[in-house]
Design an enzyme around this catalytic site. Structure first.
Site, PDB file in Angstrom:
ATOM      1  N   ARG A  67       0.843  -1.172   0.000  1.00 51.17           N
ATOM      2  CA  ARG A  67       0.000   0.000   0.000  1.00 51.17           C
ATOM      3  C   ARG A  67       0.886   1.233   0.000  1.00 51.17           C
ATOM      4  O   ARG A  67       1.792   1.364   0.804  1.00 51.17           O
ATOM      5  CB  ARG A  67      -0.868   0.012   1.266  1.00 51.17           C
ATOM      6  N   SER A 122      13.462  12.387  19.250  1.00 48.24           N
ATOM      7  CA  SER A 122      12.581  13.341  19.925  1.00 48.24           C
ATOM      8  C   SER A 122      13.327  14.483  20.609  1.00 48.24           C
ATOM      9  O   SER A 122      13.128  14.754  21.788  1.00 48.24           O
ATOM     10  CB  SER A 122      11.752  12.582  20.960  1.00 48.24           C
ATOM     11  N   ASP A 175       9.095  13.196  17.174  1.00 46.26           N
ATOM     12  CA  ASP A 175       7.990  12.398  17.730  1.00 46.26           C
ATOM     13  C   ASP A 175       6.643  13.115  17.627  1.00 46.26           C
ATOM     14  O   ASP A 175       5.611  12.475  17.446  1.00 46.26           O
ATOM     15  CB  ASP A 175       8.270  11.948  19.174  1.00 46.26           C
TER      16      ASP A 175
END
Ligand code: ADP
Length: 433
Positions: A67, A122, A175
């Protein structure tokens, strides 16, 4: 229920210091929005407002189907996804390096023996391309030397290469951006992604013509901004820092930085609570002045204890007693002690949620998104586990922006959002890639 006048006086003073009036919240919100505008105009401002690159393409390789999801930053400030499904060619499944061309979207995806990986990192990174960037500063208690100014992707890629691990770091994703994308995958009206975990930060969809500092290609009309809002109010212009916050800040590895984050995030709330309790103990106003050697150590009062204490609705505060006496080794506590501990926890927790709510309200006001159905994806243990953190956020949004906002805005847990976002970006290529 106070045991003496001094206890009452000191506790009420703490209540006063931690309680944020609607007026104060508006002042913080205005300052926050001003910070957003400054960060969008120029690099190096307190809110970094880091632009993310391009539109995102994700490949989902299932057993039989492949996909291709093109995450488009759609025309009305929303993310939409365009998907195409292909049966995976048998030869591709077993074959060696093959280039895979997906004509429909004129996007060329490089197949090959190396696994394409999205890398969630992050920390504040000034991104220069889809898989390149430099670390601006460490946050959240990290302070490893020799990393600031370096590219975390190159460090990781080098490590893979040294060990002959066939992984290609194709995308560097903050993040907050990962959380936004992951949540948008199921909730197309998502406009904001937020973290309330160890640290706190947010990302949202911005109109490119509202980003004066943007010098890149202008065919994109919208762009995800990683705000790095934990750094808000470096100038100490508006946040009502208490002596307990200042003490935490002074003893942190990054003094004077990330002040907003230090009032909100999971890494810090327990420590603020500990500081308040020490203050009361030093005045001999709780625990008979008894200290536990455990509580004398920094970071011993975990934020997770706060969640348990908030949730403790037993008449004797039985769970609170267990934490204090069994976990933190206090001598036997009185009900009054435990009630005061619970009150302090509620003050620190509520203030955190309300400040988080102000950040959300500021973003919603800046974009105007609250006038239509809009969703906010949130990741992080603090949001997931802290009782009533979610309703406090929504209440605050309503307090700031009115009943219309309450009706239009929905918030929800983007479970493992940052990780799923990275996975969604695994085998990710930029349009220009
Ligand atoms: P990260 O943000 O590092 O990806 P998490 O989202 O799990 O990881 O957040 C970890 C933070 O959440 C820690 O600072 C911890 O104190 C806090 N935390 C963990 N459990 C709870 C809990 N039950 N209630 C409140 N805070 C918690």
């Amino acid at each position: 229920t106070y045991t003496c006048d001094t206890q009452k006086e000191v506790v009420l003073d703490i209540v006063r210091q931690f309680t944020l009036s609607t007026e104060k919240l508006h002042e913080i919100k205005a300052n926050f929005q001003e910070g957003m505008r400054k960060g969008l105009a120029k690099d190096g401002e307190t809110l970094a407002m880091i632009t993310s690159f391009g539109s995102f393409l994700a490949l989902d390789v299932g057993g039989t189907n492949l996909r291709v999801v093109n995450v488009l930053l759609g025309g009305s400030g929303q993310i939409s996804t365009r998907q195409a499904k292909y049966k995976i060619d048998e030869a591709l499944k077993v074959g060696p390096a093959k280039a895979l061309f997906v004509d429909e979207h004129q996007i060329r995806v490089h197949g090959g023996s190396a696994i394409q990986m999205g890398f969630t990192f992050s920390f504040p990174v000034l991104q220069t391309s889809i898989n390149r960037g430099t670390l601006i500063t460490w946050t959240k208690g990290f302070n490893a030397s020799g990393m600031v100014g370096k590219d975390p992707v190159i460090m990781l890629q080098d490590a893979f290469n040294r060990r002959h691990v066939p992984v290609q770091v194709a995308a560097l994703v903050n993040d907050t951006v990962g959380t936004l994308l992951a949540y948008a995958y199921n909730n197309p009206e998502t406009a904001i992604g937020v973290i309330f975990g160890t640290g706190t930060n947010g990302a949202y969809i911005e109109q490119v013509d509202r980003i004066p500092k943007w010098r890149g290609p202008s065919q994109e009309r919208e762009m995800i901004i990683n705000m790095e809002f934990g750094a808000f109010d470096k100038e100490r212009a508006v946040l009502p820092l208490t002596m307990f916050d200042n003490k935490l800040d002074r003893k942190s590895v990054n003094p004077s930085k990330q002040l907003f984050e230090k009032m909100i995030a999971g890494m810090y709330l327990g420590e603020i609570t500990r500081n308040v309790l020490l203050h009361l103990i030093d005045r001999r106003l709780v625990f008979n002045g008894n200290i536990s050697s455990d509580l004398n150590q920094m970071w011993t009062f975990e934020t997770a204890y706060m969640s348990a204490i908030e949730a403790d609705s037993t008449p004797t505060l039985h769970h609170t007693k267990k934490i204090l006496e069994a976990t933190l080794n206090f001598p036997p506590t009185s009900l009054n002690d435990r009630q005061i501990v619970k009150l302090v926890v509620e003050l620190v927790g509520r203030r955190a949620a309300r400040l988080g709510g102000v950040a959300l309200a500021a973003i919603l006001d800046h974009t105007g998104d609250y006038t239509q159905k809009t969703a906010i994806g949130i990741d992080g243990s603090l949001y997931e586990f802290y009782p009533s953190f979610d309703t406090d956020l929504l209440d605050c949004i309503e307090e700031m922006l009115g009943a219309e906002a309450r009706q239009n805005v929905s918030i929800g847990l983007a479970q493992d959002g940052s990780g799923v976002g990275a996975a969604l970006c695994a085998l990710l290529a930029s349009r220009n890639g």
